[in-house]
Design a protein around this motif. Structure first.
Motif, PDB file in Angstrom:
ATOM      1  N   TYR A   1       5.524 -42.001  27.798  1.00 40.49           N
ATOM      2  CA  TYR A   1       4.704 -41.568  28.927  1.00 40.49           C
ATOM      3  C   TYR A   1       4.585 -42.615  30.023  1.00 40.49           C
ATOM      4  O   TYR A   1       4.391 -42.270  31.186  1.00 40.49           O
ATOM      5  CB  TYR A   1       3.340 -41.046  28.429  1.00 40.49           C
ATOM      6  CG  TYR A   1       3.504 -39.677  27.818  1.00 40.49           C
ATOM      7  CD1 TYR A   1       3.687 -39.521  26.453  1.00 40.49           C
ATOM      8  CD2 TYR A   1       3.566 -38.547  28.621  1.00 40.49           C
ATOM      9  CE1 TYR A   1       3.906 -38.274  25.894  1.00 40.49           C
ATOM     10  CE2 TYR A   1       3.774 -37.295  28.077  1.00 40.49           C
ATOM     11  CZ  TYR A   1       3.948 -37.169  26.715  1.00 40.49           C
ATOM     12  OH  TYR A   1       4.168 -35.933  26.161  1.00 40.49           O
ATOM     13  N   SER A   2       4.761 -43.895  29.668  1.00 39.81           N
ATOM     14  CA  SER A   2       4.786 -44.910  30.734  1.00 39.81           C
ATOM     15  C   SER A   2       6.031 -44.715  31.588  1.00 39.81           C
ATOM     16  O   SER A   2       5.975 -44.796  32.815  1.00 39.81           O
ATOM     17  CB  SER A   2       4.804 -46.325  30.172  1.00 39.81           C
ATOM     18  OG  SER A   2       4.125 -46.415  28.998  1.00 39.81           O
TER      19      SER A   2
ATOM     20  N   SER B   1       3.700 -46.388  19.590  1.00 41.75           N
ATOM     21  CA  SER B   1       4.561 -47.097  20.552  1.00 41.75           C
ATOM     22  C   SER B   1       5.488 -46.122  21.256  1.00 41.75           C
ATOM     23  O   SER B   1       5.688 -46.208  22.467  1.00 41.75           O
ATOM     24  CB  SER B   1       5.422 -48.170  19.879  1.00 41.75           C
ATOM     25  OG  SER B   1       4.937 -48.510  18.642  1.00 41.75           O
TER      26      SER B   1
ATOM     27  N   ILE C   1       3.459 -44.130  23.860  1.00 49.25           N
ATOM     28  CA  ILE C   1       3.061 -44.968  25.003  1.00 49.25           C
ATOM     29  C   ILE C   1       4.280 -45.256  25.870  1.00 49.25           C
ATOM     30  O   ILE C   1       4.245 -45.145  27.102  1.00 49.25           O
ATOM     31  CB  ILE C   1       2.391 -46.269  24.522  1.00 49.25           C
ATOM     32  CG1 ILE C   1       1.049 -45.945  23.863  1.00 49.25           C
ATOM     33  CG2 ILE C   1       2.183 -47.238  25.676  1.00 49.25           C
ATOM     34  CD1 ILE C   1       0.347 -47.141  23.255  1.00 49.25           C
ATOM     35  N   PHE C   2       5.392 -45.601  25.221  1.00 49.60           N
ATOM     36  CA  PHE C   2       6.629 -45.919  25.942  1.00 49.60           C
ATOM     37  C   PHE C   2       7.116 -44.706  26.741  1.00 49.60           C
ATOM     38  O   PHE C   2       7.414 -44.798  27.937  1.00 49.60           O
ATOM     39  CB  PHE C   2       7.682 -46.370  24.915  1.00 49.60           C
ATOM     40  CG  PHE C   2       8.983 -46.764  25.517  1.00 49.60           C
ATOM     41  CD1 PHE C   2      10.101 -45.958  25.371  1.00 49.60           C
ATOM     42  CD2 PHE C   2       9.109 -47.940  26.242  1.00 49.60           C
ATOM     43  CE1 PHE C   2      11.302 -46.321  25.936  1.00 49.60           C
ATOM     44  CE2 PHE C   2      10.307 -48.312  26.813  1.00 49.60           C
ATOM     45  CZ  PHE C   2      11.417 -47.493  26.661  1.00 49.60           C
TER      46      PHE C   2
ATOM     47  N   CYS D   1       5.542 -41.721  33.803  1.00 50.63           N
ATOM     48  CA  CYS D   1       4.614 -42.061  34.893  1.00 50.63           C
ATOM     49  C   CYS D   1       5.334 -42.876  35.955  1.00 50.63           C
ATOM     50  O   CYS D   1       5.223 -42.587  37.155  1.00 50.63           O
ATOM     51  CB  CYS D   1       3.451 -42.887  34.309  1.00 50.63           C
ATOM     52  SG  CYS D   1       1.876 -42.297  34.860  1.00 50.63           S
ATOM     53  N   TYR D   2       6.081 -43.878  35.501  1.00 52.38           N
ATOM     54  CA  TYR D   2       6.786 -44.784  36.402  1.00 52.38           C
ATOM     55  C   TYR D   2       7.795 -44.005  37.255  1.00 52.38           C
ATOM     56  O   TYR D   2       7.891 -44.193  38.470  1.00 52.38           O
ATOM     57  CB  TYR D   2       7.468 -45.886  35.593  1.00 52.38           C
ATOM     58  CG  TYR D   2       8.366 -46.766  36.414  1.00 52.38           C
ATOM     59  CD1 TYR D   2       9.759 -46.612  36.365  1.00 52.38           C
ATOM     60  CD2 TYR D   2       7.840 -47.750  37.258  1.00 52.38           C
ATOM     61  CE1 TYR D   2      10.587 -47.410  37.134  1.00 52.38           C
ATOM     62  CE2 TYR D   2       8.668 -48.538  38.018  1.00 52.38           C
ATOM     63  CZ  TYR D   2      10.044 -48.371  37.953  1.00 52.38           C
ATOM     64  OH  TYR D   2      10.866 -49.154  38.724  1.00 52.38           O
TER      65      TYR D   2
END
Lengths: 219, 262
Positions: free
Chosen positions: A205-206, A199, A202-203, A209-210
Protein backbone atom coordinates in the motif's frame (compact mmCIF):
# COMPACT_ATOMS: atom_id res chain seq x y z
CA UNK A 1 -20.12 -25.24 21.89
CA UNK A 2 -16.81 -26.76 21.00
CA UNK A 3 -13.78 -26.28 18.78
CA UNK A 4 -16.07 -26.58 15.74
CA UNK A 5 -17.22 -23.04 16.53
CA UNK A 6 -13.66 -21.75 16.25
CA UNK A 7 -13.21 -23.69 13.04
CA UNK A 8 -16.33 -22.09 11.51
CA UNK A 9 -15.17 -18.67 12.68
CA UNK A 10 -11.79 -19.07 11.03
CA UNK A 11 -13.38 -20.33 7.81
CA UNK A 12 -15.36 -17.10 7.71
CA UNK A 13 -12.18 -15.06 8.17
CA UNK A 14 -10.49 -16.92 5.34
CA UNK A 15 -12.72 -15.18 2.80
CA UNK A 16 -11.30 -11.72 3.52
CA UNK A 17 -7.67 -12.68 4.01
CA UNK A 18 -4.63 -12.28 1.82
CA UNK A 19 -2.72 -15.34 0.58
CA UNK A 20 -0.41 -15.34 3.61
CA UNK A 21 -3.48 -14.98 5.84
CA UNK A 22 -4.91 -18.17 4.33
CA UNK A 23 -1.67 -20.02 4.98
CA UNK A 24 -1.91 -18.79 8.60
CA UNK A 25 -5.46 -20.17 8.88
CA UNK A 26 -4.30 -23.52 7.45
CA UNK A 27 -1.39 -23.69 9.93
CA UNK A 28 -3.70 -22.88 12.85
CA UNK A 29 -6.20 -25.57 11.75
CA UNK A 30 -3.85 -28.39 10.93
CA UNK A 31 -0.87 -27.93 13.23
CA UNK A 32 -2.42 -26.32 16.27
CA UNK A 33 -6.15 -27.03 16.57
CA UNK A 34 -6.12 -30.55 15.14
CA UNK A 35 -2.97 -31.58 17.03
CA UNK A 36 -4.48 -30.19 20.23
CA UNK A 37 -7.75 -32.09 19.86
CA UNK A 38 -6.49 -35.46 18.62
CA UNK A 39 -3.20 -35.75 20.48
CA UNK A 40 -2.28 -33.19 23.11
CA UNK A 41 -5.55 -33.18 25.09
CA UNK A 42 -5.22 -36.90 25.88
CA UNK A 43 -1.69 -36.57 27.23
CA UNK A 44 -2.73 -34.11 29.91
CA UNK A 45 -6.08 -35.83 30.61
CA UNK A 46 -5.11 -37.59 33.86
CA UNK A 47 -2.21 -35.39 34.90
CA UNK A 48 -3.52 -34.88 38.43
CA UNK A 49 -4.28 -38.57 39.06
CA UNK A 50 -0.90 -39.60 37.73
CA UNK A 51 1.02 -36.98 39.72
CA UNK A 52 2.60 -39.01 42.51
CA UNK A 53 4.45 -37.88 45.63
CA UNK A 54 6.61 -40.08 47.85
CA UNK A 55 4.46 -39.51 50.92
CA UNK A 56 1.22 -40.74 52.46
CA UNK A 57 0.35 -37.41 54.15
CA UNK A 58 -3.20 -36.46 52.97
CA UNK A 59 -3.33 -33.18 51.10
CA UNK A 60 0.39 -33.04 50.33
CA UNK A 61 -0.03 -34.24 46.75
CA UNK A 62 -2.86 -31.80 46.06
CA UNK A 63 -0.95 -28.87 47.44
CA UNK A 64 2.24 -29.72 45.57
CA UNK A 65 0.40 -30.20 42.27
CA UNK A 66 -1.30 -26.86 42.71
CA UNK A 67 2.03 -25.19 43.48
CA UNK A 68 3.83 -26.54 40.42
CA UNK A 69 0.91 -26.25 37.95
CA UNK A 70 -1.03 -23.04 38.75
CA UNK A 71 -2.58 -23.26 35.27
CA UNK A 72 -2.18 -26.51 33.36
CA UNK A 73 -0.21 -26.40 30.08
CA UNK A 74 -3.18 -27.69 28.16
CA UNK A 75 -5.52 -24.96 29.44
CA UNK A 76 -2.97 -22.30 28.60
CA UNK A 77 -2.67 -23.83 25.12
CA UNK A 78 -6.45 -23.70 24.66
CA UNK A 79 -6.59 -20.07 25.86
CA UNK A 80 -3.80 -19.17 23.46
CA UNK A 81 -5.65 -20.73 20.52
CA UNK A 82 -8.84 -18.82 21.34
CA UNK A 83 -7.14 -15.46 21.99
CA UNK A 84 -5.00 -15.67 18.89
CA UNK A 85 -7.98 -16.42 16.62
CA UNK A 86 -10.17 -13.64 18.02
CA UNK A 87 -8.55 -10.50 16.48
CA UNK A 88 -9.58 -11.80 13.04
CA UNK A 89 -13.17 -11.11 14.13
CA UNK A 90 -12.43 -7.38 13.89
CA UNK A 91 -12.06 -7.78 10.13
CA UNK A 92 -15.29 -9.78 9.85
CA UNK A 93 -17.16 -7.13 11.87
CA UNK A 94 -15.79 -4.29 9.75
CA UNK A 95 -16.83 -6.01 6.51
CA UNK A 96 -20.29 -6.68 7.97
CA UNK A 97 -20.51 -2.99 8.98
CA UNK A 98 -19.62 -1.95 5.40
CA UNK A 99 -22.22 -4.26 3.89
CA UNK A 100 -24.86 -3.08 6.37
CA UNK A 101 -24.10 0.56 5.57
CA UNK A 102 -24.53 -0.07 1.86
CA UNK A 103 -27.79 -1.90 2.45
CA UNK A 104 -29.11 0.75 4.84
CA UNK A 105 -28.44 3.68 2.52
CA UNK A 106 -29.20 1.66 -0.62
CA UNK A 107 -26.07 3.09 -2.13
CA UNK A 108 -22.74 1.75 -3.29
CA UNK A 109 -20.07 3.30 -1.05
CA UNK A 110 -17.31 0.78 -1.71
CA UNK A 111 -16.08 -0.89 -4.89
CA UNK A 112 -16.18 -4.17 -2.99
CA UNK A 113 -16.95 -4.38 0.78
CA UNK A 114 -14.50 -7.26 1.27
CA UNK A 115 -11.54 -5.61 -0.46
CA UNK A 116 -8.72 -4.62 1.86
CA UNK A 117 -8.43 -0.86 1.40
CA UNK A 118 -9.01 2.31 3.38
CA UNK A 119 -10.46 1.69 6.83
CA UNK A 120 -10.50 -2.09 6.36
CA UNK A 121 -6.76 -2.02 5.79
CA UNK A 122 -6.24 -0.30 9.16
CA UNK A 123 -8.50 -2.87 10.85
CA UNK A 124 -6.61 -5.71 9.16
CA UNK A 125 -3.23 -4.31 10.24
CA UNK A 126 -4.47 -3.82 13.81
CA UNK A 127 -5.74 -7.42 13.90
CA UNK A 128 -2.33 -8.65 12.69
CA UNK A 129 -0.51 -6.64 15.36
CA UNK A 130 -2.88 -7.93 18.05
CA UNK A 131 -2.45 -11.53 16.90
CA UNK A 132 1.34 -11.24 16.98
CA UNK A 133 1.28 -9.50 20.35
CA UNK A 134 -0.94 -12.16 21.91
CA UNK A 135 1.25 -14.98 20.58
CA UNK A 136 4.32 -13.38 22.13
CA UNK A 137 2.48 -12.73 25.42
CA UNK A 138 1.47 -16.38 25.72
CA UNK A 139 4.94 -17.65 24.85
CA UNK A 140 6.44 -15.39 27.53
CA UNK A 141 3.76 -16.55 29.98
CA UNK A 142 4.61 -20.21 29.30
CA UNK A 143 8.30 -19.45 29.74
CA UNK A 144 7.86 -17.54 33.01
CA UNK A 145 5.27 -19.87 34.61
CA UNK A 146 7.21 -23.06 34.00
CA UNK A 147 10.83 -21.82 34.09
CA UNK A 148 11.50 -22.45 30.44
CA UNK A 149 9.89 -25.09 28.26
CA UNK A 150 11.25 -28.06 30.17
CA UNK A 151 9.15 -30.47 32.17
CA UNK A 152 11.22 -32.27 34.80
CA UNK A 153 10.56 -35.86 35.84
CA UNK A 154 10.97 -35.01 39.50
CA UNK A 155 10.06 -31.92 41.52
CA UNK A 156 10.83 -31.36 45.19
CA UNK A 157 8.04 -29.96 47.33
CA UNK A 158 8.00 -28.81 50.98
CA UNK A 159 4.76 -26.87 51.30
CA UNK A 160 2.54 -27.35 54.33
CA UNK A 161 1.03 -30.01 55.05
CA UNK A 162 3.98 -31.93 53.57
CA UNK A 163 6.08 -32.76 56.68
CA UNK A 164 9.45 -32.25 54.91
CA UNK A 165 10.84 -32.01 51.38
CA UNK A 166 9.13 -34.75 49.38
CA UNK A 167 9.84 -36.06 45.91
CA UNK A 168 6.95 -35.67 43.48
CA UNK A 169 6.91 -37.30 40.08
CA UNK A 170 5.24 -35.83 37.03
CA UNK A 171 3.63 -38.28 34.58
CA UNK A 172 4.78 -38.48 30.93
CA UNK A 173 7.24 -35.57 31.15
CA UNK A 174 9.06 -36.40 27.90
CA UNK A 175 5.88 -36.65 25.83
CA UNK A 176 4.60 -33.41 27.35
CA UNK A 177 7.88 -31.68 26.57
CA UNK A 178 7.81 -32.86 22.93
CA UNK A 179 4.33 -31.42 22.46
CA UNK A 180 5.29 -28.22 24.28
CA UNK A 181 8.17 -27.72 21.85
CA UNK A 182 5.75 -28.43 19.01
CA UNK A 183 3.45 -25.72 20.38
CA UNK A 184 6.33 -23.23 20.62
CA UNK A 185 7.49 -24.06 17.06
CA UNK A 186 4.01 -23.56 15.56
CA UNK A 187 3.58 -20.38 17.58
CA UNK A 188 6.83 -19.00 16.19
CA UNK A 189 5.78 -20.02 12.68
CA UNK A 190 2.51 -18.12 13.11
CA UNK A 191 4.40 -15.06 14.40
CA UNK A 192 6.64 -15.15 11.30
CA UNK A 193 3.60 -15.48 9.02
CA UNK A 194 1.87 -12.55 10.72
CA UNK A 195 4.96 -10.34 10.47
CA UNK A 196 5.42 -11.24 6.77
CA UNK A 197 1.79 -10.42 6.08
CA UNK A 198 2.18 -7.10 7.92
CA UNK A 199 5.29 -6.13 5.93
CA UNK A 200 3.71 -7.26 2.67
CA UNK A 201 0.58 -5.15 3.21
CA UNK A 202 2.51 -2.08 4.36
CA UNK A 203 4.89 -2.38 1.40
CA UNK A 204 2.08 -2.94 -1.14
CA UNK A 205 0.00 0.00 0.00
CA UNK A 206 2.95 2.37 0.38
CA UNK A 207 3.91 1.65 -3.23
CA UNK A 208 0.28 2.19 -4.33
CA UNK A 209 0.12 5.48 -2.41
CA UNK A 210 3.45 6.64 -3.82
CA UNK A 211 2.41 5.81 -7.39
CA UNK A 212 -0.93 7.61 -6.98
CA UNK A 213 0.87 10.75 -5.74
CA UNK A 214 3.39 10.51 -8.55
CA UNK A 215 0.57 10.27 -11.15
CA UNK A 216 -1.22 13.25 -9.58
CA UNK A 217 1.98 15.31 -9.66
CA UNK A 218 2.54 14.45 -13.30
CA UNK A 219 -1.04 15.52 -14.13
CA UNK B 1 -12.92 -30.10 15.38
CA UNK B 2 -11.50 -33.56 14.87
CA UNK B 3 -10.63 -36.01 12.12
CA UNK B 4 -13.99 -35.25 10.47
CA UNK B 5 -12.80 -31.71 9.77
CA UNK B 6 -9.70 -33.15 8.07
CA UNK B 7 -11.99 -35.32 5.98
CA UNK B 8 -13.94 -32.22 4.84
CA UNK B 9 -10.74 -30.36 3.97
CA UNK B 10 -9.18 -33.23 2.04
CA UNK B 11 -12.43 -34.23 0.35
CA UNK B 12 -12.13 -31.11 -1.77
CA UNK B 13 -8.67 -32.15 -2.94
CA UNK B 14 -10.04 -35.53 -4.04
CA UNK B 15 -11.75 -33.95 -7.04
CA UNK B 16 -8.46 -32.84 -8.58
CA UNK B 17 -6.45 -35.98 -7.79
CA UNK B 18 -5.46 -38.81 -10.05
CA UNK B 19 -7.12 -42.23 -9.58
CA UNK B 20 -4.17 -43.46 -7.54
CA UNK B 21 -4.47 -40.32 -5.41
CA UNK B 22 -8.11 -41.13 -4.75
CA UNK B 23 -7.21 -44.67 -3.71
CA UNK B 24 -4.52 -43.26 -1.41
CA UNK B 25 -7.04 -40.94 0.23
CA UNK B 26 -9.50 -43.80 0.74
CA UNK B 27 -6.80 -46.00 2.30
CA UNK B 28 -5.77 -43.09 4.53
CA UNK B 29 -9.24 -42.51 5.87
CA UNK B 30 -10.53 -46.05 6.18
CA UNK B 31 -7.46 -48.05 7.14
CA UNK B 32 -5.52 -45.49 9.11
CA UNK B 33 -7.63 -42.72 10.59
CA UNK B 34 -10.72 -44.82 11.23
CA UNK B 35 -8.72 -47.71 12.71
CA UNK B 36 -6.83 -45.21 14.87
CA UNK B 37 -10.02 -43.66 16.21
CA UNK B 38 -12.24 -46.71 16.73
CA UNK B 39 -9.71 -49.33 17.72
CA UNK B 40 -6.17 -48.27 18.42
CA UNK B 41 -7.12 -45.46 20.80
CA UNK B 42 -9.02 -47.95 23.00
CA UNK B 43 -6.11 -50.38 23.05
CA UNK B 44 -3.70 -47.67 24.21
CA UNK B 45 -6.30 -45.93 26.37
CA UNK B 46 -5.21 -47.46 29.67
CA UNK B 47 -1.53 -47.67 28.89
CA UNK B 48 -0.18 -45.79 31.89
CA UNK B 49 -2.79 -46.98 34.38
CA UNK B 50 -2.11 -50.60 33.58
CA UNK B 51 1.65 -50.25 33.31
CA UNK B 52 2.66 -52.10 36.47
CA UNK B 53 6.09 -52.27 38.09
CA UNK B 54 7.15 -54.78 40.71
CA UNK B 55 7.86 -52.17 43.36
CA UNK B 56 5.97 -50.06 45.84
CA UNK B 57 8.45 -47.18 45.54
CA UNK B 58 6.38 -44.08 44.64
CA UNK B 59 7.48 -42.48 41.42
CA UNK B 60 9.30 -45.51 40.06
CA UNK B 61 6.41 -46.47 37.79
CA UNK B 62 6.07 -42.93 36.40
CA UNK B 63 9.74 -42.66 35.69
CA UNK B 64 10.00 -46.08 34.06
CA UNK B 65 6.97 -45.45 31.90
CA UNK B 66 8.45 -42.15 30.77
CA UNK B 67 11.78 -43.83 30.05
CA UNK B 68 10.32 -46.58 27.85
CA UNK B 69 7.61 -44.51 26.13
CA UNK B 70 9.00 -41.03 25.42
CA UNK B 71 6.08 -40.51 23.07
CA UNK B 72 3.11 -42.85 22.88
CA UNK B 73 2.46 -44.86 19.68
CA UNK B 74 -0.97 -43.30 19.38
CA UNK B 75 0.36 -39.76 19.45
CA UNK B 76 3.11 -40.58 16.97
CA UNK B 77 0.53 -42.03 14.57
CA UNK B 78 -1.73 -39.00 14.98
CA UNK B 79 1.18 -36.67 14.19
CA UNK B 80 2.19 -38.86 11.23
CA UNK B 81 -1.34 -38.71 9.81
CA UNK B 82 -1.50 -34.93 10.20
CA UNK B 83 1.90 -34.36 8.58
CA UNK B 84 1.14 -36.77 5.74
CA UNK B 85 -2.20 -35.08 4.98
CA UNK B 86 -0.79 -31.56 4.98
CA UNK B 87 0.93 -31.56 1.53
CA UNK B 88 -2.48 -32.16 -0.07
CA UNK B 89 -3.40 -28.70 1.22
CA UNK B 90 -0.77 -27.22 -1.12
CA UNK B 91 -2.74 -28.63 -4.05
CA UNK B 92 -6.02 -27.34 -2.58
CA UNK B 93 -4.50 -23.85 -2.22
CA UNK B 94 -3.15 -23.88 -5.77
CA UNK B 95 -6.54 -24.93 -7.17
CA UNK B 96 -8.27 -22.25 -5.10
CA UNK B 97 -5.80 -19.66 -6.42
CA UNK B 98 -6.47 -20.71 -10.03
CA UNK B 99 -10.24 -20.55 -9.49
CA UNK B 100 -9.83 -17.10 -7.94
CA UNK B 101 -7.87 -15.90 -10.99
CA UNK B 102 -10.49 -17.30 -13.40
CA UNK B 103 -13.29 -15.63 -11.40
CA UNK B 104 -11.40 -12.34 -11.59
CA UNK B 105 -11.01 -12.70 -15.36
CA UNK B 106 -14.68 -13.55 -15.70
CA UNK B 107 -15.72 -10.52 -13.64
CA UNK B 108 -13.52 -8.20 -15.70
CA UNK B 109 -15.36 -9.47 -18.75
CA UNK B 110 -12.25 -10.85 -20.38
CA UNK B 111 -12.90 -12.14 -23.91
CA UNK B 112 -10.45 -14.98 -23.35
CA UNK B 113 -12.52 -16.40 -20.50
CA UNK B 114 -14.45 -19.36 -21.77
CA UNK B 115 -16.87 -19.80 -18.85
CA UNK B 116 -20.51 -18.87 -18.94
CA UNK B 117 -20.96 -18.20 -15.23
CA UNK B 118 -19.28 -18.31 -11.82
CA UNK B 119 -20.90 -21.63 -10.90
CA UNK B 120 -19.11 -23.31 -13.78
CA UNK B 121 -15.75 -22.03 -12.49
CA UNK B 122 -16.57 -23.25 -9.00
CA UNK B 123 -17.48 -26.74 -10.17
CA UNK B 124 -14.68 -27.07 -12.70
CA UNK B 125 -12.12 -29.82 -12.34
CA UNK B 126 -8.61 -28.73 -13.31
CA UNK B 127 -6.30 -31.01 -15.23
CA UNK B 128 -2.97 -31.75 -13.63
CA UNK B 129 -0.68 -29.90 -15.99
CA UNK B 130 1.54 -26.86 -15.97
CA UNK B 131 2.30 -25.36 -12.58
CA UNK B 132 -0.37 -27.53 -10.92
CA UNK B 133 1.64 -30.59 -12.01
CA UNK B 134 4.67 -29.28 -10.14
CA UNK B 135 2.63 -28.54 -7.00
CA UNK B 136 0.99 -31.97 -7.11
CA UNK B 137 4.27 -33.80 -7.69
CA UNK B 138 5.91 -31.77 -4.92
CA UNK B 139 3.11 -32.68 -2.52
CA UNK B 140 3.53 -36.41 -3.27
CA UNK B 141 7.28 -36.07 -2.74
CA UNK B 142 6.78 -34.45 0.68
CA UNK B 143 4.23 -37.11 1.61
CA UNK B 144 6.79 -39.80 0.89
CA UNK B 145 9.42 -38.05 2.95
CA UNK B 146 7.12 -37.62 5.96
CA UNK B 147 5.98 -41.25 5.84
CA UNK B 148 9.56 -42.49 5.68
CA UNK B 149 10.73 -40.17 8.48
CA UNK B 150 7.96 -41.22 10.84
CA UNK B 151 8.44 -44.92 10.12
CA UNK B 152 12.13 -44.57 10.83
CA UNK B 153 11.46 -42.57 14.02
CA UNK B 154 9.11 -45.32 15.17
CA UNK B 155 11.64 -48.05 14.47
CA UNK B 156 14.42 -46.08 16.14
CA UNK B 157 12.46 -45.15 19.28
CA UNK B 158 10.98 -48.57 20.00
CA UNK B 159 13.79 -50.81 18.75
CA UNK B 160 11.64 -52.46 16.13
CA UNK B 161 7.90 -52.93 15.93
CA UNK B 162 7.37 -55.46 18.72
CA UNK B 163 5.93 -54.57 22.07
CA UNK B 164 7.64 -56.64 24.81
CA UNK B 165 5.68 -57.98 27.78
CA UNK B 166 8.37 -57.21 30.30
CA UNK B 167 10.78 -54.31 30.60
CA UNK B 168 13.58 -54.04 33.14
CA UNK B 169 14.01 -50.59 34.63
CA UNK B 170 16.60 -49.13 37.04
CA UNK B 171 16.03 -45.37 36.63
CA UNK B 172 16.05 -43.37 39.85
CA UNK B 173 14.03 -43.52 42.23
CA UNK B 174 13.66 -47.24 41.57
CA UNK B 175 15.81 -48.81 44.31
CA UNK B 176 17.23 -51.49 41.98
CA UNK B 177 16.39 -53.13 38.67
CA UNK B 178 12.64 -53.66 38.71
CA UNK B 179 10.37 -55.62 36.38
CA UNK B 180 7.74 -53.54 34.66
CA UNK B 181 4.87 -55.09 32.72
CA UNK B 182 3.21 -53.49 29.72
CA UNK B 183 -0.56 -53.85 29.34
CA UNK B 184 -1.90 -55.75 26.26
CA UNK B 185 1.46 -56.23 24.52
CA UNK B 186 0.21 -58.70 21.89
CA UNK B 187 -2.76 -56.58 20.87
CA UNK B 188 -0.47 -53.55 20.65
CA UNK B 189 2.02 -55.50 18.52
CA UNK B 190 -0.78 -56.56 16.15
CA UNK B 191 -2.01 -53.02 15.70
CA UNK B 192 1.53 -51.68 15.32
CA UNK B 193 2.26 -54.17 12.53
CA UNK B 194 -1.08 -53.35 10.90
CA UNK B 195 -0.39 -49.60 10.92
CA UNK B 196 3.15 -50.13 9.60
CA UNK B 197 1.80 -52.37 6.81
CA UNK B 198 -0.80 -49.79 5.76
CA UNK B 199 1.89 -47.09 5.92
CA UNK B 200 4.01 -49.16 3.53
CA UNK B 201 1.03 -49.59 1.19
CA UNK B 202 0.55 -45.82 1.21
CA UNK B 203 4.25 -45.35 0.39
CA UNK B 204 3.89 -47.76 -2.56
CA UNK B 205 0.78 -45.93 -3.77
CA UNK B 206 2.63 -42.61 -3.60
CA UNK B 207 5.60 -44.03 -5.52
CA UNK B 208 3.24 -45.44 -8.17
CA UNK B 209 1.48 -42.08 -8.48
CA UNK B 210 4.81 -40.29 -8.82
CA UNK B 211 5.90 -42.71 -11.61
CA UNK B 212 2.54 -42.28 -13.34
CA UNK B 213 2.82 -38.48 -13.27
CA UNK B 214 6.41 -38.53 -14.53
CA UNK B 215 5.49 -40.93 -17.36
CA UNK B 216 2.56 -38.72 -18.35
CA UNK B 217 4.82 -35.65 -18.29
CA UNK B 218 7.45 -37.20 -20.58
CA UNK B 219 4.81 -38.63 -22.95
CA UNK B 220 3.14 -35.23 -23.22
CA UNK B 221 6.50 -33.58 -23.86
CA UNK B 222 7.43 -36.04 -26.62
CA UNK B 223 3.97 -35.59 -28.18
CA UNK B 224 4.42 -31.84 -28.17
CA UNK B 225 7.89 -32.16 -29.71
CA UNK B 226 6.48 -34.53 -32.35
CA UNK B 227 3.61 -32.15 -33.08
CA UNK B 228 5.88 -29.14 -33.37
CA UNK B 229 8.20 -31.08 -35.77
CA UNK B 230 5.22 -32.03 -37.94
CA UNK B 231 4.03 -28.45 -37.88
CA UNK B 232 7.55 -27.27 -38.78
CA UNK B 233 7.68 -29.72 -41.72
CA UNK B 234 4.20 -28.67 -42.77
CA UNK B 235 5.26 -25.03 -42.61
CA UNK B 236 8.42 -25.76 -44.62
CA UNK B 237 6.36 -27.50 -47.32
CA UNK B 238 3.99 -24.53 -47.39
CA UNK B 239 6.96 -22.16 -47.71
CA UNK B 240 8.51 -24.03 -50.67
CA UNK B 241 5.12 -24.17 -52.41
CA UNK B 242 4.70 -20.43 -51.91
CA UNK B 243 8.22 -19.83 -53.25
CA UNK B 244 7.45 -21.83 -56.37
CA UNK B 245 4.21 -19.95 -56.90
CA UNK B 246 6.01 -16.63 -56.46
CA UNK B 247 8.57 -17.66 -59.04
CA UNK B 248 5.83 -18.68 -61.46
CA UNK B 249 3.99 -15.41 -60.90
CA UNK B 250 7.16 -13.35 -61.34
CA UNK B 251 8.02 -15.31 -64.49
CA UNK B 252 4.56 -14.77 -65.96
CA UNK B 253 4.72 -11.06 -64.98
CA UNK B 254 8.01 -10.66 -66.73
CA UNK B 255 6.56 -12.35 -69.81
CA UNK B 256 3.53 -10.04 -69.84
CA UNK B 257 5.75 -6.99 -69.35
CA UNK B 258 7.96 -8.15 -72.16
CA UNK B 259 4.77 -8.82 -74.12
CA UNK B 260 3.58 -5.24 -73.46
CA UNK B 261 6.83 -3.65 -74.34
CA UNK B 262 7.16 -5.65 -77.44
Amino acid sequence: MSWAFLRDLLSGVNKYSTGIGRIWVAVVFMFRLLVYVVAAENIWKHEHDEFECNIKQPGCENVCFDHFFPVSHIRLWALQLIMVSTPSLLVVFHVAYRENREKHHNQKFYRKPGKIDGGLLCTYLISLILKTGLEIVFLVLFYKLYNGFKIPRLVKCDINPCPNTVDCYISKPTEKMIFLYFLVATSCLCIILNLSELSYLIFKYSIKCYLKRHMKKQQ
Amino acid sequence: MDWGALHTILGGVNKHSTSIGKIWLTVLFIFRIMILVVAAERVWGDEQDDFVCNTLQPGCRNVCYDHFFPISHIRLWALQLIFVSTPALLVAMHVAYRKHEKKRQFRKGDQKCEYKDIEEIRKQRFRIEGSLWWTYTGSIFFRLIFEAVFMYAFYFMYDGFRMPRLMKCNAWPCPNTVDCFVSRPTEKTVFTIFMIAVSSICILLNVAELCYLLTKFFLRRSKKAGNSKQQHNHENKEETKQNEMNELISDSCQNTVIGFTS
